[in-house]
Design an enzyme around this catalytic site. Structure first.
Site, PDB file in Angstrom:
ATOM      1  N   ARG B 292       0.864  -1.182   0.000  1.00  0.00           N
ATOM      2  CA  ARG B 292       0.000   0.000   0.000  1.00  0.00           C
ATOM      3  C   ARG B 292       0.897   1.226   0.000  1.00  0.00           C
ATOM      4  O   ARG B 292       1.458   1.590   1.028  1.00  0.00           O
ATOM      5  CB  ARG B 292      -0.882  -0.039   1.253  1.00  0.00           C
ATOM      6  N   HIS B 296      -3.757   4.456   4.467  1.00  0.00           N
ATOM      7  CA  HIS B 296      -4.951   3.610   4.432  1.00  0.00           C
ATOM      8  C   HIS B 296      -6.104   4.342   3.761  1.00  0.00           C
ATOM      9  O   HIS B 296      -6.771   3.820   2.872  1.00  0.00           O
ATOM     10  CB  HIS B 296      -5.318   3.196   5.854  1.00  0.00           C
ATOM     11  N   TYR B 305       3.598   5.448  11.514  1.00  0.00           N
ATOM     12  CA  TYR B 305       3.843   4.066  11.922  1.00  0.00           C
ATOM     13  C   TYR B 305       4.745   3.266  10.988  1.00  0.00           C
ATOM     14  O   TYR B 305       5.029   2.123  11.257  1.00  0.00           O
ATOM     15  CB  TYR B 305       2.511   3.319  12.120  1.00  0.00           C
TER      16      TYR B 305
END
Lengths: 324, 401
Positions: B292, B296, B305
């Site tokens: 990805r 998100h 993160y």
């Protein structure tokens, strides 16, 4: 007119629906060879085959989730949840998919799925086998919720539920499964989403559903001996509620007692009380009283006689209403 | 868990084991020795004994089509992000980096097949003939999905993680009951179902139950897991101890890991998996090993993160660039083709922008529309009451205007 138990009437209703429409499937745990733990589906797999009566894996989310997929495919699945307290693994699929696919697709994908749930206590069972979770479904938009109370309704309401193009959560009064009554198989006594006056009366209205309809009818008989005239209404449809007959009755009697095994907080009985006070405010001679289970988890079976509303508690509420 | 000794991330001379990859050392396209790849990140076409035949028909023209698909869905995706930043959309869910995984699978589907997406499958939607403008309503808040799932053979986006795995399995059971699986193949008579979900979904019970049910009913489902390594902020090692494709073995059906950034490999493996399902050998699990590249959603901030180094490493494995390089080097495709595709992409973006800005808000009665086949009396009453209440302001609203 044939005599049937409620369990038998449900089975015959399912059989009639399956005969009528080849897209009707039955799916659930132990519904095939065994005929279901209550034998409601007894003999159906033998007659309709394993592709129409599916003994499924032990997986409630799977039962509902695959039923949603089968409905998208054009089938009309009738799911059996073995006991009321076991429905919750499937609750996510019921609330997130079953109830919402029609709305999400704006009618392009209907969800004609019936979820049968034996409910209520009084059978001396272990935990999770005696619950009354109907309010948890009545609160969910997109679902319709009904409860049958007698053999004739069982026979017809299950067929009417299967013919409904919306998901119907179908509650069956498990402790009454073996009670017999005459069933007219000629034509349904009423539309599915309607309440019925089972006993006309003029002094106090008693609204109830499911297993406690019998209790309330017995209470009315006992009251009659004391010169009290109760009107008993079987709600049958819990969502949407059909409260017209209740309003009409309360406008005559001025007194309403609502009876259910479920805890009272935020419940179907609460909804009935709220709407009756809104619609019949000036007719009421007393507050709407409720006779229900307590706002506790269902107790160990040796306590259930105290938990469950019985004839005396119903009559006690009737007396309190009249004495107000 | 094994330690990463002997493997240096980013060093092409060493290769990680699958265990290295699931323990979070993901900065590689090498998803272990079982990874199926037909086109390397450098754009070199490499043979694969098992799946080669499923891409044998991909000539220059078809490869160009796949390239075009990927460029256009990426452009639509970037425009979706931009429209959110401009306040035209409430949220956007980017597919950046997953173009090959989605176009490869989407182009493997036959018209009669059915697909059940999660909410990031803009590329698969494209392959099912759903215009990118039709995706906007979900993210602008004007609908929950606008296309006809039965006509497009593509269910509406499913947002509750993993739910669709059971819905897809049920649908595929219906394909079995309808005798559309196995037997003689007469073109369009045999069907399969493809179910899309991510690595995060593999922790959901519904995915497990979907696997169990599909196996129990020999359901023709391709469980197509796009492992993009991150479930919002939760890395793969928090979801699994073994590479995801290996889980299939425990359910008794095959699991294949494919280079999810290799559109040819995704197409070939998906075609194989769908053929298996149509012929009655389903279900199949495909793990498309990808990344990805964006957050998100537009509400997320991946920099909180994960390391920028990891993203940089995956940039080298870009799914579109390797096809472009291959088209140039092995097919001699001229720059004009790429310029044309870019121009087409710009036009698509412009069309999306214009469409989005012109989208009308739904009227308030949309709230009550199609809740039920027949609206219940109480909802009917609520609708009438609210619309009348609203109407009571019409005069004052009118006088202000």
């Amino acid at each position: 007119m044939p005599q049937m138990t409620i369990a038998k009437a449900l089975g015959e209703g399912l059989r009639a629906a399956m005969d009528k429409d080849p897209k009707v499937l039955i799916m659930g745990e132990d519904v095939g060879k065994l005929g279901g733990v209550f034998r409601v589906t007894d003999g159906l797999q033998k007659d309709f085959g394993e592709q129409r009566v599916l003994d499924t894996p032990l997986s409630e989310s799977g039962i509902i989730g695959t039923a949603v997929g089968l409905a998208i495919r054009g089938y009309r699945p009738v799911c059996e949840i073995q006991f009321d307290g076991f429905v919750f693994p499937g609750y996510d699929q019921i609330v997130s998919q079953l109830a919402k696919v029609r709305f999400r697709s704006q009618g392009k994908v209907p969800m004609p799925v019936v979820v049968r749930i034996p409910f209520g206590g009084g059978i001396g069972a272990v935990e999770h086998h005696s619950e009354s979770p109907e309010s948890l479904f009545a609160h969910v938009a997109g679902l319709k919720v009904v409860a049958c109370s007698n053999a004739e309704d069982a026979y017809w309401m299950i067929q009417q539920a299967i013919e409904t193009d919306d998901p119907v959560i179908f509650f069956e009064p498990k402790r009454r499964y073996w009670e017999k009554a005459e069933v007219s198989v000629a034509q349904p006594p009423a539309p599915l989403f309607s309440s019925r006056v089972l006993r006309p009366g003029g002094q106090v209205t008693v609204a109830c559903y499911g297993p406690l309809v019998k209790t309330c009818l017995e209470a009315a008989t006992a009251a009659e001996a004391e010169g009290l005239d109760l009107e008993v209404i079987d709600l049958r449809a819990l969502s949407p509620l059909d409260l017209g007959p209740v309003f009409e009755s309360v406008r005559r009697t001025g007194h309403l007692v609502v009876v259910s095994e479920a805890p009272s907080e935020s419940s179907v009985t609460a909804e009935v009380a709220a709407r009756v006070q809104q619609e019949c405010f000036f007719s009421l001679e007393a507050p709407v009283l409720r006779v229900t289970g307590f706002d506790t988890p269902y107790p160990p079976a040796k306590c259930e006689e105290d938990f469950l509303p019985d004839l005396d508690r119903v009559l006690d509420a009737v007396d309190r209403s009249l004495a107000w | 868990m094994s330690d990463p000794q002997g493997w240096i991330p980013g060093d092409p001379r060493s290769r990680p084991t699958p265990e290295h990859i699931v323990t979070g050392l993901k900065g590689t396209d090498a998803g272990g020795e079982d990874l199926v790849q037909l086109l390397t990140p450098e754009g070199v076409r490499v043979p694969d004994e098992r799946f080669e035949s499923y891409a044998a028909d991909i000539d220059e023209a078809m490869l160009k089509d796949l390239y075009r698909d990927m460029v256009l869905v990426r452009r639509a995706d970037r425009e979706g992000n931009a429209l959110q930043r401009q306040g035209q959309l409430g949220i956007w869910v980017p597919l950046l980096g997953q173009e090959a995984a989605q176009i490869g699978a989407g182009r493997a589907l036959e018209p009669q097949d059915m697909a059940f997406p999660s909410y990031r499958e803009h590329g698969v939607a494209w392959c099912r003939g759903i215009d990118p403008t039709d995706l906007l309503g979900i993210f602008r808040g004007t609908d929950h999905g606008s296309w006809d799932p039965l006509e497009k053979r593509f269910h509406l986006y499913t947002i509750v993680i993993g739910n669709q795995c059971l819905n897809a399995t049920g649908y595929a059971m219906g394909q079995v009951f309808d005798s559309r699986v196995g037997g003689a193949d007469t073109g369009t008579t045999r069907e399969a179902t493809m179910c899309f979900f991510g690595d995060g979904a593999t922790s959901q019970g519904d995915v497990h139950e979907g696997f169990v049910w599909a196996a129990a009913y020999d359901a023709p489902v391709v469980f197509y897991c796009q492992n993009n390594q991150w479930a919002i902020s939760v890395p793969l090692e928090k979801q699994t101890r073994v590479p995801l494709y290996q889980r299939a073995r425990g359910y008794g059906f095959p699991g294949i890991r494919v280079d999810g950034n290799d559109v040819l490999a995704c197409l070939a493996v998906s075609r194989w998996a769908l053929a298996e399902c149509r012929s009655g050998n389903g279900p199949v699990l495909v793990e498309a090993f990808t990344y990805r590249m964006d957050s998100h959603t537009t509400s997320d901030d991946a920099s909180r993160y994960r390391l920028a180094d990891e993203v940089e490493l995956w940039k080298l494995k870009d799914p579109i660039e390797r096809v472009r390089v291959n088209l140039v080097r092995e097919h001699g495709v001229e720059p004009e083709f790429f310029a044309d595709v870019d121009a087409e992409a710009d036009a698509l973006a412009e069309r999306l922008r214009a469409f989005c800005r012109a989208m009308p808000d739904p009227s308030p009665d949309r709230i009550f529309s199609e809740v039920y086949a027949d609206l219940s009396p109480q909802v009917e009453a609520q609708k009438a009451e609210y619309l009348a209440y609203r109407e009571s302001f019409a005069e004052s609203i009118g006088s202000e205007a």
